[in-house]
Write a protein that holds these residues in place. Structure first.
Motif, short mmCIF file in Angstrom:
data_model
loop_
_atom_site.label_atom_id
_atom_site.label_comp_id
_atom_site.label_asym_id
_atom_site.label_seq_id
_atom_site.Cartn_x
_atom_site.Cartn_y
_atom_site.Cartn_z
N GLU A 124 -4.46 -12.45 17.46
CA GLU A 124 -3.24 -13.17 17.10
C GLU A 124 -3.09 -14.47 17.88
N ALA A 125 -3.47 -14.45 19.15
CA ALA A 125 -3.33 -15.65 19.98
C ALA A 125 -4.17 -16.80 19.44
N ASP A 126 -5.33 -16.48 18.89
CA ASP A 126 -6.20 -17.52 18.35
C ASP A 126 -5.56 -18.20 17.14
N TYR A 127 -5.03 -17.41 16.22
CA TYR A 127 -4.37 -17.98 15.04
C TYR A 127 -3.18 -18.86 15.45
N LYS A 128 -2.40 -18.37 16.40
CA LYS A 128 -1.24 -19.13 16.85
C LYS A 128 -1.65 -20.43 17.52
N ALA A 129 -2.73 -20.39 18.30
CA ALA A 129 -3.20 -21.60 18.97
C ALA A 129 -3.65 -22.64 17.95
N TYR A 130 -4.40 -22.22 16.93
CA TYR A 130 -4.85 -23.16 15.91
C TYR A 130 -3.67 -23.82 15.21
N LEU A 131 -2.70 -23.02 14.81
CA LEU A 131 -1.54 -23.55 14.10
C LEU A 131 -0.73 -24.50 14.98
N SER A 132 -0.65 -24.19 16.26
CA SER A 132 0.08 -25.05 17.19
C SER A 132 -0.63 -26.40 17.34
N PHE A 133 -1.94 -26.38 17.51
CA PHE A 133 -2.69 -27.63 17.64
C PHE A 133 -2.62 -28.44 16.34
N LEU A 134 -2.67 -27.73 15.22
CA LEU A 134 -2.60 -28.42 13.92
C LEU A 134 -1.24 -29.09 13.75
N LYS A 135 -0.18 -28.40 14.11
CA LYS A 135 1.17 -28.96 14.00
C LYS A 135 1.29 -30.23 14.84
N ASP A 136 0.81 -30.18 16.07
CA ASP A 136 0.89 -31.35 16.95
C ASP A 136 0.12 -32.54 16.37
N ALA A 137 -1.08 -32.26 15.87
CA ALA A 137 -1.91 -33.33 15.33
C ALA A 137 -1.33 -33.89 14.03
N ALA A 138 -0.78 -32.99 13.18
CA ALA A 138 -0.20 -33.44 11.92
C ALA A 138 1.00 -34.35 12.18
N LEU A 186 5.33 -26.00 10.83
CA LEU A 186 4.18 -26.79 10.41
C LEU A 186 4.34 -27.31 8.99
N LEU A 187 5.03 -26.57 8.12
CA LEU A 187 5.06 -26.88 6.69
C LEU A 187 6.03 -28.01 6.34
N THR A 188 5.58 -28.84 5.42
CA THR A 188 6.42 -29.85 4.77
C THR A 188 6.28 -29.65 3.27
N PRO A 189 7.34 -29.29 2.57
CA PRO A 189 7.21 -29.04 1.13
C PRO A 189 6.85 -30.30 0.35
N HIS A 190 5.94 -30.18 -0.59
CA HIS A 190 5.59 -31.29 -1.46
C HIS A 190 6.72 -31.51 -2.46
#
Length: 237
Positions: A30-44, A153-157
């Motif tokens: 679980e920690a791995d999935y959360k880390a990826y999503l956190s890094f993705l959110k910051d970069a996005a 993380l999500l932004t609706p289209h």
């Protein structure tokens, strides 16, 4: 054969696939999935890329995004990829690459394919036999798009927003899209366009992209439009 250059257009959505090297796992807990999503959110957020849909599978990732400028997607993927590899290597006492070369992507014709790509992404765990229904998988955007879970993380289209006047109405309409199986022609079109760096869309959309970029958007001698007789014939072979 030389790789085709990626296509980037501000305001045009893209489907992205990022795979683990040699199809090896990129997430163990679980920690791995959360880390990826956190890094993705910051970069996005940093590079002004809207993330509409995602799924984190064991050894690969699918994203549906829309950049604000032509450099946003590549910079976002580079930034989050670098941080996650550092995290992963440190956590599991390993060295070397994690991802399989460069990520793959395709421009998406929103009018004809956007919601289909939403569905394609969030149904990945179902097609893989990991869950019976998309709602059962915790590491996808279905939880937010269909069930109303808060996912920062999500932004609706815009096309998602047009599904209804209020959140509950949109979520209900979105869930209705997941009834039944996806047509094989849609699965094939999405996979071929993304893996081969072609454009996912109608003939008119592809022509517009070619005019703007000066690069072919589909292989010579073959159509990709779901309405094309050649395309339908190819799907039956």
């Amino acid at each position: 054969m030389a790789r085709l250059p990626r296509l980037y257009l501000p305001g045009c959505s893209q489907h992205i696939i990022q795979r683990g090297n040699n199809r090896e796992p990129c997430f163990f807990n679980e920690a791995d999935y959360k880390a990826y999503l956190s890094f993705l959110k910051d970069a996005a957020e940093k590079y002004r890329v809207a993330v509409h849909a995602f799924v984190l599978m064991t050894n690969h990732v699918h994203l549906l995004v829309t950049p604000s400028d032509e450099h946003g997607v590549s910079r976002m993927m580079q930034a989050q990829g670098r941080k996650y590899v550092q995290y992963f290597n440190y956590t599991y006492a390993r060295t070397g690459t994690l991802w399989e070369g460069r990520y793959k992507s395709t421009l998406v014709d929103a009018e004809n394919y956007l919601l289909t790509v939403y569905r394609y992404i969030e149904l990945n765990p179902v097609r893989a036999g990991m869950v019976v229904h998309a709602s059962e998988y915790p590491w996808s955007s279905y939880q937010g798009n269909a069930l109303g879970k808060s996912i920062q993380l999500l932004t609706p289209h815009e096309l998602y927003i047009q599904l209804g006047k209020a959140d509950e109405e949109r979520q209900s309409a979105y869930r209705a899209l997941f009834r039944g199986r996806m047509p094989e022609r849609d699965l094939t079109a999405i996979r071929e366009a993304t893996n081969k760096a072609w454009v996912l869309g109608s003939d008119r959309f592809r022509a517009q992209i070619e005019a703007k970029t000066g690069r072919r958007s589909a292989p010579l001698g073959r159509g990709g439009d779901r309405k094309s007789a050649v395309f339908r014939e190819n799907q039956n072979q």
